[in-house]
Design a protein around this motif. Sequence first.
Motif, PDB file in Angstrom:
ATOM      1  N   ARG A   1       0.822  -1.202   0.000  1.00  0.00           N
ATOM      2  CA  ARG A   1       0.000   0.000   0.000  1.00  0.00           C
ATOM      3  C   ARG A   1       0.861   1.258   0.000  1.00  0.00           C
ATOM      4  NH1 ARG A   1      -5.609  -0.484   1.052  1.00  0.00           N
ATOM      5  NH2 ARG A   1      -5.832  -2.546   1.972  1.00  0.00           N
ATOM      6  N   ALA A   2       1.921   1.218   0.826  1.00  0.00           N
ATOM      7  CA  ALA A   2       2.816   2.369   0.903  1.00  0.00           C
ATOM      8  C   ALA A   2       3.410   2.647  -0.482  1.00  0.00           C
ATOM      9  CB  ALA A   2       3.926   2.108   1.920  1.00  0.00           C
ATOM     10  N   PHE A   3       3.727   1.567  -1.185  1.00  0.00           N
ATOM     11  CA  PHE A   3       4.282   1.704  -2.533  1.00  0.00           C
ATOM     12  C   PHE A   3       3.224   2.269  -3.481  1.00  0.00           C
ATOM     13  CE2 PHE A   3       6.068  -0.265  -6.515  1.00  0.00           C
ATOM     14  CZ  PHE A   3       7.292   0.383  -6.471  1.00  0.00           C
ATOM     15  N   ALA A   4       2.017   1.727  -3.370  1.00  0.00           N
ATOM     16  CA  ALA A   4       0.927   2.183  -4.244  1.00  0.00           C
ATOM     17  C   ALA A   4       0.615   3.654  -3.984  1.00  0.00           C
ATOM     18  CB  ALA A   4      -0.321   1.326  -4.032  1.00  0.00           C
ATOM     19  N   LYS A   5       0.747   4.074  -2.707  1.00  0.00           N
ATOM     20  CA  LYS A   5       0.446   5.471  -2.366  1.00  0.00           C
ATOM     21  C   LYS A   5       1.645   6.384  -2.601  1.00  0.00           C
ATOM     22  CE  LYS A   5      -2.191   4.547   1.633  1.00  0.00           C
ATOM     23  NZ  LYS A   5      -2.063   4.850   3.029  1.00  0.00           N
ATOM     24  N   ARG A   6       2.724   5.822  -3.112  1.00  0.00           N
ATOM     25  CA  ARG A   6       3.941   6.576  -3.405  1.00  0.00           C
ATOM     26  C   ARG A   6       4.630   7.091  -2.156  1.00  0.00           C
ATOM     27  NH1 ARG A   6       5.551   9.287  -8.122  1.00  0.00           N
ATOM     28  NH2 ARG A   6       7.177   8.010  -7.253  1.00  0.00           N
ATOM     29  N   GLU A   7       4.399   6.432  -1.035  1.00  0.00           N
ATOM     30  CA  GLU A   7       5.112   6.812   0.181  1.00  0.00           C
ATOM     31  C   GLU A   7       6.531   6.265   0.156  1.00  0.00           C
ATOM     32  OE1 GLU A   7       0.959   6.672   2.659  1.00  0.00           O
ATOM     33  OE2 GLU A   7       2.549   5.291   3.236  1.00  0.00           O
ATOM     34  N   ILE A   8       6.760   5.245  -0.657  1.00  0.00           N
ATOM     35  CA  ILE A   8       8.110   4.750  -0.864  1.00  0.00           C
ATOM     36  C   ILE A   8       8.386   4.677  -2.367  1.00  0.00           C
ATOM     37  CG2 ILE A   8       8.341   3.445   1.284  1.00  0.00           C
ATOM     38  CD1 ILE A   8       7.579   0.947  -0.257  1.00  0.00           C
ATOM     39  N   ASP A   9       9.679   4.703  -2.692  1.00  0.00           N
ATOM     40  CA  ASP A   9      10.057   4.734  -4.101  1.00  0.00           C
ATOM     41  C   ASP A   9      10.443   3.361  -4.621  1.00  0.00           C
ATOM     42  OD1 ASP A   9       9.915   7.597  -4.037  1.00  0.00           O
ATOM     43  OD2 ASP A   9      11.816   7.544  -2.926  1.00  0.00           O
ATOM     44  N   VAL A  10      10.966   2.530  -3.720  1.00  0.00           N
ATOM     45  CA  VAL A  10      11.480   1.240  -4.168  1.00  0.00           C
ATOM     46  C   VAL A  10      10.943   0.142  -3.263  1.00  0.00           C
ATOM     47  CG1 VAL A  10      13.576  -0.127  -4.551  1.00  0.00           C
ATOM     48  CG2 VAL A  10      13.564   2.312  -5.083  1.00  0.00           C
ATOM     49  N   LEU A  11      10.435  -0.889  -3.888  1.00  0.00           N
ATOM     50  CA  LEU A  11       9.955  -2.049  -3.150  1.00  0.00           C
ATOM     51  C   LEU A  11      10.893  -3.197  -3.478  1.00  0.00           C
ATOM     52  CD1 LEU A  11       7.574  -2.834  -1.299  1.00  0.00           C
ATOM     53  CD2 LEU A  11       6.317  -3.534  -3.335  1.00  0.00           C
ATOM     54  N   ILE A  12      11.426  -3.830  -2.429  1.00  0.00           N
ATOM     55  CA  ILE A  12      12.361  -4.939  -2.629  1.00  0.00           C
ATOM     56  C   ILE A  12      11.668  -6.180  -2.109  1.00  0.00           C
ATOM     57  CG2 ILE A  12      14.663  -5.838  -2.034  1.00  0.00           C
ATOM     58  CD1 ILE A  12      15.407  -2.843  -1.483  1.00  0.00           C
ATOM     59  N   GLY A  13      11.418  -7.150  -2.964  1.00  0.00           N
ATOM     60  CA  GLY A  13      10.607  -8.252  -2.455  1.00  0.00           C
ATOM     61  C   GLY A  13      10.756  -9.567  -3.173  1.00  0.00           C
ATOM     62  N   THR A  14      10.107 -10.562  -2.581  1.00  0.00           N
ATOM     63  CA  THR A  14      10.065 -11.914  -3.137  1.00  0.00           C
ATOM     64  C   THR A  14       8.840 -12.025  -4.036  1.00  0.00           C
ATOM     65  OG1 THR A  14       8.760 -12.711  -1.293  1.00  0.00           O
ATOM     66  CG2 THR A  14      11.133 -12.836  -1.048  1.00  0.00           C
ATOM     67  N   GLN A  15       8.492 -13.258  -4.377  1.00  0.00           N
ATOM     68  CA  GLN A  15       7.422 -13.422  -5.359  1.00  0.00           C
ATOM     69  C   GLN A  15       6.083 -12.845  -4.924  1.00  0.00           C
ATOM     70  OE1 GLN A  15       5.289 -16.688  -5.242  1.00  0.00           O
ATOM     71  NE2 GLN A  15       5.931 -17.144  -3.175  1.00  0.00           N
ATOM     72  N   ILE A  16       5.913 -12.487  -3.659  1.00  0.00           N
ATOM     73  CA  ILE A  16       4.616 -11.931  -3.293  1.00  0.00           C
ATOM     74  C   ILE A  16       4.358 -10.575  -3.948  1.00  0.00           C
ATOM     75  CG2 ILE A  16       4.533 -13.125  -1.051  1.00  0.00           C
ATOM     76  CD1 ILE A  16       4.767 -10.326   0.188  1.00  0.00           C
ATOM     77  N   ILE A  17       5.412  -9.921  -4.446  1.00  0.00           N
ATOM     78  CA  ILE A  17       5.172  -8.658  -5.142  1.00  0.00           C
ATOM     79  C   ILE A  17       5.020  -8.868  -6.641  1.00  0.00           C
ATOM     80  CG2 ILE A  17       6.380  -7.254  -3.437  1.00  0.00           C
ATOM     81  CD1 ILE A  17       8.770  -7.204  -5.349  1.00  0.00           C
ATOM     82  N   ALA A  18       5.179 -10.128  -7.072  1.00  0.00           N
ATOM     83  CA  ALA A  18       5.208 -10.384  -8.512  1.00  0.00           C
ATOM     84  C   ALA A  18       3.821 -10.376  -9.131  1.00  0.00           C
ATOM     85  CB  ALA A  18       5.883 -11.727  -8.785  1.00  0.00           C
ATOM     86  N   LYS A  19       2.821 -10.593  -8.321  1.00  0.00           N
ATOM     87  CA  LYS A  19       1.514 -10.905  -8.889  1.00  0.00           C
ATOM     88  C   LYS A  19       0.452  -9.854  -8.658  1.00  0.00           C
ATOM     89  CE  LYS A  19       2.801 -15.184  -7.418  1.00  0.00           C
ATOM     90  NZ  LYS A  19       2.663 -15.937  -6.188  1.00  0.00           N
ATOM     91  N   GLY A  20      -0.375  -9.715  -9.655  1.00  0.00           N
ATOM     92  CA  GLY A  20      -1.655  -9.029  -9.475  1.00  0.00           C
ATOM     93  C   GLY A  20      -1.625  -7.531  -9.248  1.00  0.00           C
ATOM     94  N   HIS A  21      -0.529  -6.993  -8.756  1.00  0.00           N
ATOM     95  CA  HIS A  21      -0.570  -5.602  -8.362  1.00  0.00           C
ATOM     96  C   HIS A  21      -0.430  -4.663  -9.556  1.00  0.00           C
ATOM     97  CE1 HIS A  21      -0.405  -7.212  -4.406  1.00  0.00           C
ATOM     98  NE2 HIS A  21       0.726  -7.835  -4.680  1.00  0.00           N
TER      99      HIS A  21
END
Length: 743
Positions: free
Chosen positions: A543-563
């Motif tokens: 959500r923070a990423f979607a709201k542009r509160e952060i610039d970079v999201l570092i993640g595993t496969q849970i960020i790979a899908k659907g968003h």
Amino acid sequence: MLPHEDAILNRARLFAETPIPAVERAGILLPLPLTGPYDYKLPRGINASRGMLVAAPIGPRESLGVVWGAPEGSVGDNRLKIAEPLEGQPHLPAALCDFIDWVAAYTLNPPGAILAMALRSRGAFEPEARRIAYVKGDTVPKRLSDARKRVLAVAEDGLARSVPGMAEDANVSPAVVRGLIQAGALKPTELPEFAAFRAPDPGFAAPDLNPDQSRAAQILRDAVKDKAFSAHLLDGVTGSGKTEVYFEAVAEALRQQKQVLILLPEIALTVQFLERFAARFGIRPAEWHSDLSQKERRRVYRAVMRGEAHVVVGARSSLFLPFAALGLVIVDEEHEQAFKQQDGAIYHARDMAVVRARTENCPVVLASATPSLESFVNATSGRYSHLKLASRHGIAVLPEVRVVDVRREKDGDDNAKWLSAPLRQALEQTLGAGEQALLFLNRRGYAPLTLCQACGHKFTCPHCSSWLVEHRYKRRLACHQCGYEIEAPAECPGCKEQNTLIACGPGVERVAEEFAHFFPNARYAIASSDTLHGPAETQGPIRAFAKREIDVLIGTQIIAKGHHFPQLTLVGVIDADLGGADGDIRARERTFQLLHQVSGRAGRAEKPGLVLLQTRNPNDAVMRALADSDRDGFYEQERIYRERAAAPPFGRLAAIVVSGHDGDQVREIARQLGKAAPPAKDIKVWGPTPAFYALLRGQIRERLLVQAGKGVDMQAYLRAWLAKVKIPASVRAAVDVDPISFF
Ligand code: ADP
Ligand code: ZN
């Protein structure tokens, strides 16, 4: 008359009647891993039919049971116990009973074990609890304060309200309401335990579809109207509007007064999905997954069974819900491995969804940007309709994919271990332009292996054949198989030296550390399943990423899908070779799917996206296909390769994993099984050999693999085979028909 008076009267009448001897009998299935239905007597006058719910004595207890069919008949009448039909309960739908039988036969599980999955909400069959609420009474007190007047004015509409509800609506204290109850000006009434599900509105916010989408939507709407089985592969690039298109089929099912099941691979994806559904249909759908409370389960289960829940979004277990009038099944991200249930009864929810649709006589839609090869072959051979969406909706274009050869991109900076120079440059540009980036690495924690430089000691799990993964934030080493954890040690337990332990290889935490070193001012967060627990918490960084509160999201496969992140223009894949080396027939397909999915996050709005794949094998077929955006070429190559190897879907596989605590016993049973394999045409049996995880959660594991031609009746073969070996209770032989991974 109060709502429950009827029931009380009926019960009184029942007690007044003299008992009638029981003579009818039926085969009754209990939700237990027994061989099949057992015979029971039923009270006389009961018109038993398949699906009727009963309370059946078993040993000293009583179990829920289901009338399954004709009695078997060999046990004498006098030795049979009586099963009592549950009062006031709808039946389990006959189509669900058929489905349970089918799944049991296909997966070689006892039908009772599958029934248990369909009766997951025991509370749903207990008499429904009621809530007390208040409506306007018959007496009006003489002295009326303003507050009391307000309450009575609110009650004028005849709606039943709880005490706090009434107080809130009238803007008075609960004491005022209680005073009126005592005075008889408000009287109690009973309401069902749960408020009813409201129907989603098919016309709430229908989009204007583009021509490709319209064509696909029309075919799906027609299929829903047909009320017959049909299977469709909705095959569209990420961002092409697959969800919008299958929502049109959902809308049609709603218009036809039918229920819809939407299967998602992971609970984590449901939260966003519910909101998106509500934006389209004006209301959230019902959800079904392991995170629900008992109460919520009871509510959804009942509503599904009575046809009151119109749309259910759920994980694979929702396949076994008792839909009263199922008219459409959707499997989103159909290629996902998470659809395969690996413990207990082993089944693939995507495949079983197709079977469920067939038993319900309704269409099924499989949606994916990177279908499983199985579904792709079914679609290209005409067995499924192939609905293609070739381009992204609107002006968004697919991202450019560049391969970065990390062997050649040596750079002068010693601090750069995981972020190559081209990736750092791209990050600089992206952040400089005020856009967002995603760094993807499918490894949780800080480092997958901790090693002693002095003596070579490696930290491994005592219960599993796997390394302990360092989690630096938590200062712990953890096993990702069983959850075993130790505190991060100060010295090597092997040689007792200090400061000799080194972290080998990267996890997302380590990539984040390096990122922070190079970009000290950038706002970033880590998203992986161990920093995030329930579906609600998953949403934090995302959500923070979607709201542009952060610039970079570092993640595993849970960020790979659907968003869908409109400002995300750069995706960096830290290690594109991960997962390619495990040597099973689906390794390439899976790597392609995952990387394609991650890449698809970039450039979903106006700004074009860039994807950098860091690899040591730039000429690998997967990397080439991604860089050249030649998905169909890749699938064609995979198809030929599988066909030559007679691998699925051109041949059949089954695995038997023998496991237990006593290694000698496990190996002996596995050996006996291997020897007992009946010779048969077109069938080969491999093994036993130690499984990939030869030790898992304290269990020793041996596996056998059966490879058969497409025409072979695999289940008949396995049944005949397993009947030849007596498996002791301390050993488990788990059958996996159509295995998709080989651990
Ligand atoms: P997919 O499921 O194929 O990845 P989505 O259905 O999520 O694609 O669509 C991607 C984005 O484009 C979403 O934000 C969606 O709302 C939007 N979109 C797709 N089709 C349309 C349409 N016909 N009208 C308006 N917006 C659309
Ligand atoms: Zn372990």
